[in-house]
Design a protein around this motif. Sequence first.
Motif, PDB file in Angstrom:
ATOM      1  N   LEU A 133       0.829  -1.199   0.000  1.00 59.04           N
ATOM      2  CA  LEU A 133       0.000   0.000   0.000  1.00 59.04           C
ATOM      3  C   LEU A 133       0.865   1.252   0.000  1.00 59.04           C
ATOM      4  O   LEU A 133       0.546   2.232  -0.685  1.00 59.04           O
ATOM      5  CB  LEU A 133      -0.927  -0.010   1.214  1.00 59.04           C
ATOM      6  CG  LEU A 133      -1.846   1.208   1.354  1.00 59.04           C
ATOM      7  CD1 LEU A 133      -2.760   1.360   0.152  1.00 59.04           C
ATOM      8  CD2 LEU A 133      -2.671   1.118   2.640  1.00 59.04           C
ATOM      9  N   ALA A 134       1.959   1.234   0.737  1.00 65.07           N
ATOM     10  CA  ALA A 134       2.840   2.409   0.792  1.00 65.07           C
ATOM     11  C   ALA A 134       3.387   2.747  -0.591  1.00 65.07           C
ATOM     12  O   ALA A 134       3.429   3.926  -0.992  1.00 65.07           O
ATOM     13  CB  ALA A 134       3.979   2.158   1.775  1.00 65.07           C
ATOM     14  N   GLU A 135       3.796   1.720  -1.338  1.00 70.72           N
ATOM     15  CA  GLU A 135       4.318   1.968  -2.683  1.00 70.72           C
ATOM     16  C   GLU A 135       3.216   2.478  -3.609  1.00 70.72           C
ATOM     17  O   GLU A 135       3.453   3.368  -4.446  1.00 70.72           O
ATOM     18  CB  GLU A 135       4.944   0.692  -3.235  1.00 70.72           C
ATOM     19  CG  GLU A 135       6.229   0.272  -2.514  1.00 70.72           C
ATOM     20  CD  GLU A 135       6.788  -1.038  -3.039  1.00 70.72           C
ATOM     21  OE1 GLU A 135       6.217  -1.582  -4.014  1.00 70.72           O
ATOM     22  OE2 GLU A 135       7.798  -1.518  -2.480  1.00 70.72           O
ATOM     23  N   TYR A 136       2.040   1.916  -3.467  1.00 68.80           N
ATOM     24  CA  TYR A 136       0.909   2.377  -4.273  1.00 68.80           C
ATOM     25  C   TYR A 136       0.645   3.860  -4.008  1.00 68.80           C
ATOM     26  O   TYR A 136       0.487   4.660  -4.946  1.00 68.80           O
ATOM     27  CB  TYR A 136      -0.321   1.538  -3.952  1.00 68.80           C
ATOM     28  CG  TYR A 136      -1.569   1.904  -4.737  1.00 68.80           C
ATOM     29  CD1 TYR A 136      -1.931   1.187  -5.870  1.00 68.80           C
ATOM     30  CD2 TYR A 136      -2.403   2.956  -4.332  1.00 68.80           C
ATOM     31  CE1 TYR A 136      -3.084   1.506  -6.589  1.00 68.80           C
ATOM     32  CE2 TYR A 136      -3.546   3.289  -5.040  1.00 68.80           C
ATOM     33  CZ  TYR A 136      -3.887   2.557  -6.166  1.00 68.80           C
ATOM     34  OH  TYR A 136      -5.016   2.887  -6.869  1.00 68.80           O
ATOM     35  N   LEU A 137       0.583   4.238  -2.750  1.00 66.87           N
ATOM     36  CA  LEU A 137       0.284   5.635  -2.408  1.00 66.87           C
ATOM     37  C   LEU A 137       1.401   6.566  -2.854  1.00 66.87           C
ATOM     38  O   LEU A 137       1.145   7.721  -3.221  1.00 66.87           O
ATOM     39  CB  LEU A 137       0.048   5.758  -0.903  1.00 66.87           C
ATOM     40  CG  LEU A 137      -1.212   5.033  -0.383  1.00 66.87           C
ATOM     41  CD1 LEU A 137      -1.286   5.115   1.139  1.00 66.87           C
ATOM     42  CD2 LEU A 137      -2.482   5.598  -1.017  1.00 66.87           C
ATOM     43  N   ASP A 138       2.627   6.071  -2.860  1.00 67.29           N
ATOM     44  CA  ASP A 138       3.733   6.879  -3.372  1.00 67.29           C
ATOM     45  C   ASP A 138       3.565   7.159  -4.861  1.00 67.29           C
ATOM     46  O   ASP A 138       3.937   8.236  -5.344  1.00 67.29           O
ATOM     47  CB  ASP A 138       5.069   6.168  -3.128  1.00 67.29           C
ATOM     48  CG  ASP A 138       5.536   6.257  -1.683  1.00 67.29           C
ATOM     49  OD1 ASP A 138       5.012   7.115  -0.949  1.00 67.29           O
ATOM     50  OD2 ASP A 138       6.417   5.468  -1.293  1.00 67.29           O
ATOM     51  N   GLU A 139       3.007   6.196  -5.588  1.00 64.53           N
ATOM     52  CA  GLU A 139       2.744   6.422  -7.015  1.00 64.53           C
ATOM     53  C   GLU A 139       1.508   7.278  -7.235  1.00 64.53           C
ATOM     54  O   GLU A 139       1.415   8.012  -8.217  1.00 64.53           O
ATOM     55  CB  GLU A 139       2.578   5.090  -7.739  1.00 64.53           C
ATOM     56  CG  GLU A 139       3.867   4.319  -7.941  1.00 64.53           C
ATOM     57  CD  GLU A 139       3.729   3.220  -8.981  1.00 64.53           C
ATOM     58  OE1 GLU A 139       3.298   3.520 -10.119  1.00 64.53           O
ATOM     59  OE2 GLU A 139       4.038   2.065  -8.649  1.00 64.53           O
ATOM     60  N   LEU A 140       0.546   7.179  -6.321  1.00 65.70           N
ATOM     61  CA  LEU A 140      -0.692   7.939  -6.470  1.00 65.70           C
ATOM     62  C   LEU A 140      -0.488   9.423  -6.175  1.00 65.70           C
ATOM     63  O   LEU A 140      -1.074  10.283  -6.846  1.00 65.70           O
ATOM     64  CB  LEU A 140      -1.758   7.363  -5.532  1.00 65.70           C
ATOM     65  CG  LEU A 140      -3.141   8.017  -5.569  1.00 65.70           C
ATOM     66  CD1 LEU A 140      -3.781   7.870  -6.940  1.00 65.70           C
ATOM     67  CD2 LEU A 140      -4.046   7.416  -4.489  1.00 65.70           C
ATOM     68  N   ARG A 141       0.347   9.726  -5.193  1.00 64.18           N
ATOM     69  CA  ARG A 141       0.480  11.106  -4.705  1.00 64.18           C
ATOM     70  C   ARG A 141       0.793  12.109  -5.817  1.00 64.18           C
ATOM     71  O   ARG A 141       0.118  13.160  -5.922  1.00 64.18           O
ATOM     72  CB  ARG A 141       1.530  11.163  -3.592  1.00 64.18           C
ATOM     73  CG  ARG A 141       1.639  12.553  -2.922  1.00 64.18           C
ATOM     74  CD  ARG A 141       2.510  12.510  -1.689  1.00 64.18           C
ATOM     75  NE  ARG A 141       1.850  11.811  -0.576  1.00 64.18           N
ATOM     76  CZ  ARG A 141       2.132  10.577  -0.200  1.00 64.18           C
ATOM     77  NH1 ARG A 141       3.054   9.859  -0.848  1.00 64.18           N
ATOM     78  NH2 ARG A 141       1.494  10.019   0.816  1.00 64.18           N
ATOM     79  N   PRO A 142       1.803  11.887  -6.669  1.00 68.01           N
ATOM     80  CA  PRO A 142       2.069  12.896  -7.712  1.00 68.01           C
ATOM     81  C   PRO A 142       0.947  13.043  -8.721  1.00 68.01           C
ATOM     82  O   PRO A 142       0.847  14.083  -9.384  1.00 68.01           O
ATOM     83  CB  PRO A 142       3.352  12.373  -8.378  1.00 68.01           C
ATOM     84  CG  PRO A 142       3.434  10.933  -8.014  1.00 68.01           C
ATOM     85  CD  PRO A 142       2.790  10.805  -6.681  1.00 68.01           C
ATOM     86  N   LEU A 143       0.082  12.044  -8.840  1.00 67.74           N
ATOM     87  CA  LEU A 143      -1.057  12.145  -9.745  1.00 67.74           C
ATOM     88  C   LEU A 143      -2.161  13.027  -9.168  1.00 67.74           C
ATOM     89  O   LEU A 143      -2.979  13.578  -9.913  1.00 67.74           O
ATOM     90  CB  LEU A 143      -1.625  10.751 -10.035  1.00 67.74           C
ATOM     91  CG  LEU A 143      -0.648   9.714 -10.590  1.00 67.74           C
ATOM     92  CD1 LEU A 143      -1.325   8.351 -10.706  1.00 67.74           C
ATOM     93  CD2 LEU A 143      -0.090  10.148 -11.934  1.00 67.74           C
ATOM     94  N   ILE A 144      -2.183  13.148  -7.843  1.00 69.69           N
ATOM     95  CA  ILE A 144      -3.178  13.992  -7.161  1.00 69.69           C
ATOM     96  C   ILE A 144      -2.660  15.414  -6.996  1.00 69.69           C
ATOM     97  O   ILE A 144      -3.416  16.386  -7.133  1.00 69.69           O
ATOM     98  CB  ILE A 144      -3.518  13.403  -5.772  1.00 69.69           C
ATOM     99  CG1 ILE A 144      -3.952  11.937  -5.898  1.00 69.69           C
ATOM    100  CG2 ILE A 144      -4.600  14.227  -5.084  1.00 69.69           C
ATOM    101  CD1 ILE A 144      -5.101  11.696  -6.828  1.00 69.69           C
ATOM    102  N   ASN A 145      -1.375  15.536  -6.737  1.00 72.03           N
ATOM    103  CA  ASN A 145      -0.813  16.839  -6.385  1.00 72.03           C
ATOM    104  C   ASN A 145      -0.414  17.655  -7.609  1.00 72.03           C
ATOM    105  O   ASN A 145       0.612  18.349  -7.606  1.00 72.03           O
ATOM    106  CB  ASN A 145       0.382  16.661  -5.454  1.00 72.03           C
ATOM    107  CG  ASN A 145      -0.022  16.114  -4.102  1.00 72.03           C
ATOM    108  OD1 ASN A 145      -1.200  16.068  -3.759  1.00 72.03           O
ATOM    109  ND2 ASN A 145       0.951  15.702  -3.309  1.00 72.03           N
TER     110      ASN A 145
END
Length: 376
Positions: free
Chosen positions: A5-17
């Motif tokens: 999950l941590a790796e997933y959220l690391d990939e998701l964050r720049p797509l949101i920000n």
Amino acid sequence: MSFSLAEYLDELRPLINVDCGTYTLDGIKYIAEQFEAKFLALPGWQVTQVDCDKAGIGLEIRNQPQNDNIDVMLIGHMDTVFAPGTASQRPMTIDEHKAYGPGVSDMKSGLLNIVFAMRHLNPAVLDKLSICICMNPDEEIGSLYSSQWLQQVAKKSRHVLVAEAARADGSLVKARKGMARYKLEFTGLAAHAGNEPEKGRSAITEMAHWILAANRLTNFESGTTLNVGMVSGGAGANIVPEKAQAIIDVRFWDNDEYSALDQQLHQWLTTPFIDGVTINLQREAYKPSMVPSPQTESLMQIVEQAGQEIGIEVNWQAVGGGSDANATAILGIPTLDGFGPVGAGFHSEKEYLQLDSIEPRIQLLIRVLEKLADVK
């Protein structure tokens, strides 16, 4: 499947920000570049950029580009509804159960789930299935510039799965209302409201007649509704208004009933309520309704079986909002929606992504693809 999950959220964050509302071309380009890089890092995938005119670029991603036929088309959109500056005001945040941020469930996580599913899909399945993933930049305005491209791809496809978020209760989407949006512009004749009002032709009064007439076209029993959601006009209280404008949102289940409604609106153009007022009617967006066919019901059974095999109870909803699923379903191609993680609060500051739904929904998508490979 090994999942962090941590790796997933690391990939998701720049797509949101990053701001990537429709027509925010730099942000759309950034999102497209991110996903292009993710797929080019996987063996055998080809990424083609598609020109979507004023909306920017889309991506067409294929594992078997030499194959004329497509077994599964996957669709997701890169744009959000949010204005520039939103990403810096509300960057992605996380608590124990949810992630928050503009587009976190509508639908960056859906796009990322597709990536994770392709990364973990058995190579033997990829050998059997011709997959095409389309990521468009303008779904939030009705896919004005991408719908023709999406439908061209869909016509080559046996099945269409759309990765919009699952509903808040985890349900997938089997049906969506059709929608249309009209802009009405009224032009009358200005006059002094005190000295010679009889010489004026009020655009606002004409608009008021249209609003009342449009309301009478609503049929709650059949599900056809008209909502005049925005109005403007006039230059001063002491001036008979020369200009007025209204935006009408239409939702419907019955495509034939909508066609009759569309004809009625155009017929009214020839007979204004007030002589001397002219009306311009422009349809700014349109999506036909998505209603399950017998072939779609067979696809639903496959999805339900896939859920049972991995311990997910699959339920279905019919929802009022449209998506790109509407445009492919009208072609008669079995289409289902809601294959992203669970989320809610779309188009608002309350938008969230349910963290514990991410991995199971990746697994569900993988299992559905495996079963579609088996039934070829």
